[in-house]
Design an enzyme around this catalytic site. Structure first.
Site, PDB file in Angstrom:
ATOM      1  N   GLY A 171      47.213   9.886 -24.923  1.00  0.00           N
ATOM      2  CA  GLY A 171      46.066  10.258 -25.925  1.00  0.00           C
ATOM      3  C   GLY A 171      46.392  12.276 -25.746  1.00  0.00           C
TER       4      GLY A 171
ATOM      5  N   ARG B 133      50.924   7.512 -30.023  1.00  0.00           N
ATOM      6  CA  ARG B 133      50.864   6.345 -30.599  1.00  0.00           C
ATOM      7  C   ARG B 133      52.394   6.281 -31.811  1.00  0.00           C
ATOM      8  NH1 ARG B 133      46.073   5.076 -33.613  1.00  0.00           N
ATOM      9  NH2 ARG B 133      45.757   8.094 -33.740  1.00  0.00           N
TER      10      ARG B 133
ATOM     11  N   LYS C   1      25.391   8.840 -19.946  1.00  0.00           N
ATOM     12  CA  LYS C   1      25.511   9.529 -20.638  1.00  0.00           C
ATOM     13  C   LYS C   1      25.662   9.168 -22.005  1.00  0.00           C
ATOM     14  CE  LYS C   1      29.247  12.788 -21.869  1.00  0.00           C
ATOM     15  NZ  LYS C   1      30.281  12.756 -22.810  1.00  0.00           N
TER      16      LYS C   1
ATOM     17  N   GLU D 192      33.462   5.938 -32.735  1.00  0.00           N
ATOM     18  CA  GLU D 192      32.535   5.288 -31.548  1.00  0.00           C
ATOM     19  C   GLU D 192      31.420   4.177 -31.462  1.00  0.00           C
ATOM     20  OE1 GLU D 192      35.284   7.731 -28.327  1.00  0.00           O
ATOM     21  OE2 GLU D 192      34.359   9.086 -28.698  1.00  0.00           O
TER      22      GLU D 192
HETATM   23  O1  KPL Z   1      30.187  13.688 -25.847  1.00  0.00           O
HETATM   24  C1  KPL Z   1      29.376  14.178 -26.858  1.00  0.00           C
HETATM   25  C2  KPL Z   1      29.749  13.938 -28.179  1.00  0.00           C
HETATM   26  O2  KPL Z   1      29.824  15.328 -29.600  1.00  0.00           O
HETATM   27  O3  KPL Z   1      30.702  13.163 -28.357  1.00  0.00           O
HETATM   28  C3  KPL Z   1      28.012  15.476 -26.890  1.00  0.00           C
HETATM   29  C4  KPL Z   1      27.489  15.138 -25.364  1.00  0.00           C
HETATM   30  C5  KPL Z   1      27.131  14.880 -27.803  1.00  0.00           C
HETATM   31  C6  KPL Z   1      28.054  16.412 -27.492  1.00  0.00           C
HETATM   32  O4  KPL Z   1      28.237  16.945 -28.146  1.00  0.00           O
END
Ligand code: KPL
Length: 297
Positions: free
Chosen positions: A7, A31, A176, A256
């Site tokens: 990646g 990829r 997270k 995601e």
């Molecule tokens: O991980 C992030 C993302 O954008 O995917 C955050 C922490 C929200 C920062 O933009």
């Protein structure tokens, strides 16, 4: 160390440059196979790095001491499974992505599996990657074979500080995940920068309440208030950011959401919990995604 980085997007290029500067031997893995992978990165201090390194060399992969995976969560399992067959069985695979659920998908890999959650921020501006903000990368074991790789964490720390080793990485991943459950769907649906969420405190509270319920059932000591406090901190420190989910929606890419809110909902179901607020956000993001994915097919 000999390292293959799977990646070569924003996060991948950040690690490639940082590890090259430490004298490690690197290759990229794309990829769509190509003999070379070009890196075009502007660091936080304005330094510009232009490099071209080898890519997709199976012999290099077969001798790699580490496979570092910086793909989006939904790409991980399909991409890692064939590469794991060629990587030495003793070489760890480190996954750094938003969300959770890939560990379960890769439960059959032989290698030590490590999970990482990072707060480094990097974004693509055309063909250039900008390292927007320094952060911390938490890593730890995702399977029993990955139990003690604190030395690896130290080597990664030398390259791109800070890196912290955790014997129980799940707690960091859940923290997270909570932040991503707040910021990513809300910014994607409201089409706004992260900082704009300061004007939506009630929605943030509702999300945190539901996430806390699931985390407590999963065995983590937390509360809606502490998740809210953590989410507010990240909203402030990334106020100017366009979240990765909003970037995906704007570029009409797959998001995601299945590994962020979707993972939360799967764990909630396993505990017999219903999360109406997160469920609604999930459905709305999926609807947005399906509008352009339908047109694209
Ligand atoms: O991980 C992030 C993302 O954008 O995917 C955050 C922490 C929200 C920062 O933009």
């Amino acid at each position: 160390m000999k390292i293959t980085v799977l990646g070569c997007g924003a996060l991948g290029q950040l690690w490639l440059i940082a590890l090259l500067r430490q004298g490690h031997e690197l290759q990229g893995w794309l990829r769509i196979p190509q003999p070379f992978c070009s890196i075009d990165l502007q660091d936080t201090d304005g330094t510009i790095y232009n490099e071209s390194i080898i890519a997709n060399d199976p012999d290099f992969l077969a001798q790699s001491d580490l496979l570092l995976v910086t793909l989006k969560a939904w790409q991980v399992s399909d991409a890692v499974t064939p590469l794991a067959k060629k990587l030495p069985a003793s070489s760890p695979i480190l996954l750094i992505h938003n969300g959770m659920g890939t560990r379960e998908e890769l439960s059959r890999v032989e290698q030590p599996l490590l999970m990482g959650a990072t707060t480094h921020a990097a974004r693509r501006d055309g063909s250039v990657i900008t390292h927007v903000a320094n952060g911390i990368t938490h890593i730890g074991p995702a399977n029993p074979q990955g139990k003690d790789y604190s030395d690896l964490a130290e080597q990664l720390h030398q390259a791109l500080p800070d890196v912290a080793w955790h014997d129980d990485i799940n707690a960091s991943c859940w923290k997270k995940l909570a932040v991503n459950c707040v910021i990513n769907p809300l910014t994607a649906l409201l089409d706004c920068q992260n900082g704009e969420l300061r004007h939506h405190p009630d929605q943030i509270d509702e999300i945190c309440q539901e996430v806390a319920q699931v985390m407590v059932r999963e065995g983590y000591h937390t509360s809606p208030e502490s998740l809210r406090y953590f989410a507010d901190q990240v909203i402030d420190s990334t106020a100017e950011n366009i979240s990765s989910m909003l970037q995906d929606i704007r570029m009409q890419r797959h998001t995601e959401i299945d590994y962020i809110t979707g993972y939360l909902l799967r764990r909630a179901r396993a505990h017999g919990l219903v999360l109406p607020v997160n469920n609604r956000l999930y459905e709305r993001v999926k609807r947005k995604e399906s509008e352009y994915e339908r047109i694209g097919t």
